[in-house]
Structures are given as C-alpha cells and as structure tokens.
Design a protein around this motif. Structure first.
Motif, PDB file in Angstrom:
ATOM      1  N   PRO A  56       0.834  -1.207   0.000  1.00 31.75           N
ATOM      2  CA  PRO A  56       0.000   0.000   0.000  1.00 31.75           C
ATOM      3  C   PRO A  56       0.870   1.259   0.000  1.00 31.75           C
ATOM      4  O   PRO A  56       2.026   1.226   0.413  1.00 31.75           O
ATOM      5  N   THR A  57       0.298   2.356  -0.460  1.00 29.20           N
ATOM      6  CA  THR A  57       0.996   3.634  -0.451  1.00 29.20           C
ATOM      7  C   THR A  57       0.174   4.656   0.306  1.00 29.20           C
ATOM      8  O   THR A  57      -1.055   4.562   0.373  1.00 29.20           O
ATOM      9  N   VAL A  63      -4.704   6.390   1.770  1.00 30.21           N
ATOM     10  CA  VAL A  63      -4.048   5.097   1.622  1.00 30.21           C
ATOM     11  C   VAL A  63      -4.594   4.484   0.336  1.00 30.21           C
ATOM     12  O   VAL A  63      -5.807   4.412   0.141  1.00 30.21           O
ATOM     13  N   THR A  64      -3.687   4.065  -0.530  1.00 28.83           N
ATOM     14  CA  THR A  64      -4.098   3.443  -1.796  1.00 28.83           C
ATOM     15  C   THR A  64      -3.563   2.023  -1.843  1.00 28.83           C
ATOM     16  O   THR A  64      -2.378   1.788  -1.593  1.00 28.83           O
ATOM     17  N   VAL A 100      -8.607   5.141   0.166  1.00 28.15           N
ATOM     18  CA  VAL A 100      -9.467   5.462   1.297  1.00 28.15           C
ATOM     19  C   VAL A 100      -8.736   6.482   2.162  1.00 28.15           C
ATOM     20  O   VAL A 100      -7.512   6.448   2.281  1.00 28.15           O
ATOM     21  N   THR A 101      -9.487   7.406   2.731  1.00 32.25           N
ATOM     22  CA  THR A 101      -8.918   8.384   3.657  1.00 32.25           C
ATOM     23  C   THR A 101      -9.005   7.823   5.067  1.00 32.25           C
ATOM     24  O   THR A 101     -10.112   7.518   5.540  1.00 32.25           O
ATOM     25  N   PRO A 102      -7.855   7.620   5.735  1.00 27.57           N
ATOM     26  CA  PRO A 102      -7.898   7.076   7.098  1.00 27.57           C
ATOM     27  C   PRO A 102      -8.743   7.957   8.009  1.00 27.57           C
ATOM     28  O   PRO A 102      -8.751   9.174   7.895  1.00 27.57           O
ATOM     29  N   GLY A 103      -9.479   7.312   8.892  1.00 28.19           N
ATOM     30  CA  GLY A 103     -10.309   8.026   9.846  1.00 28.19           C
ATOM     31  C   GLY A 103     -11.741   8.225   9.388  1.00 28.19           C
ATOM     32  O   GLY A 103     -12.599   8.578  10.175  1.00 28.19           O
ATOM     33  N   THR A 104     -12.033   8.000   8.085  1.00 27.51           N
ATOM     34  CA  THR A 104     -13.406   8.168   7.614  1.00 27.51           C
ATOM     35  C   THR A 104     -14.227   6.913   7.850  1.00 27.51           C
ATOM     36  O   THR A 104     -15.438   6.978   7.926  1.00 27.51           O
ATOM     37  N   ALA A 105     -13.577   5.759   7.944  1.00 31.09           N
ATOM     38  CA  ALA A 105     -14.295   4.512   8.232  1.00 31.09           C
ATOM     39  C   ALA A 105     -14.288   4.301   9.742  1.00 31.09           C
ATOM     40  O   ALA A 105     -13.470   4.865  10.457  1.00 31.09           O
ATOM     41  N   ALA A 106     -15.199   3.507  10.214  1.00 28.02           N
ATOM     42  CA  ALA A 106     -15.286   3.229  11.647  1.00 28.02           C
ATOM     43  C   ALA A 106     -14.183   2.256  12.049  1.00 28.02           C
ATOM     44  O   ALA A 106     -14.285   1.077  11.793  1.00 28.02           O
TER      45      ALA A 106
END
Length: 114
Positions: A56-57, A63-64, A100-106
């Motif tokens: 991942p990057t 994070v991709t 995905v942007t960290p912190g947007t998911a639970a």
C-alpha cells in the motif's frame, strides 16, 4: 543406490554403461557433461495464482491499495467470527486500485480480493 553414513543420507541415480572405454562404468543421471547421459526432468504444470496485492501507499492523506489480477474487492472491520463478515466494497473500483482516507471509516478495515 541408497547411502547413509554418520547420520547423513544421499541418493545417487546413474546408468550403467555397456562400453567401459567410453565414459567409465557409471554415468550420473542428468550429467550434461557426458554424451549420452540420461536426462530426466520433473514434470510440472502451471499453477494458477489469484490476484495479489502490491504494497500500500500513503500520499495526500489517502491510503491506496493496488493489485495485479482480477477480483472483487471486499472489506471487513474485524477478522473474527465464523464466517468472517466480508462485504463487497461499494461501489467496486474500476481498475486495480482503491483509495481510502484514514479516519473516515469506523475503526480499522481489512481488505481482500475474492
């Protein structure tokens, strides 16, 4: 021929030559330096491999994850349960990457390709 000495073991495969003047009495199997040596190869078949994730990057706060091959991207927030509650990512990414942007998911998220 089977040989076991001092705890070690070895197997030596050879053919017996009828012409002792050519190469000696024994010729090892797969001895490419000796003309007329018996060549043996283990038969194999292509092993099908599924899709594989690349490392991942993290860039611009996202994070991709990328992968090689094809599959349906799935996610879960916990690797517990029987069965683990995997769900398809909606909408499915087009191509072989997902950001995905960290912190947007639970909490934490885990991904797999099915």
């Amino acid at each position: 021929v089977y040989e076991n000495g001092n705890g070690g073991a070895a197997v030596e495969w050879f053919s017996v030559n009828s012409d002792l003047t050519a190469t000696g009495y024994n010729t090892l199997i797969n001895d490419r330096s000796t003309p007329g040596s018996i060549l043996l190869y283990r038969g194999g078949s292509a092993v099908a491999t599924g899709p594989r994730f690349n490392p991942p990057t993290l860039a611009n706060g996202k994070v991709t994850i990328t992968w090689n091959g094809t599959g349906v991207l799935q996610q879960t927030s916990a690797l517990t349960g029987n069965p683990i509650p995997w769900t398809d990512v909606t909408p499915q990414p087009t191509g072989n990457s997902y950001s995905v942007t960290p912190g947007t998911a639970a909490g934490q998220m885990f991904y797999r390709l099915r």
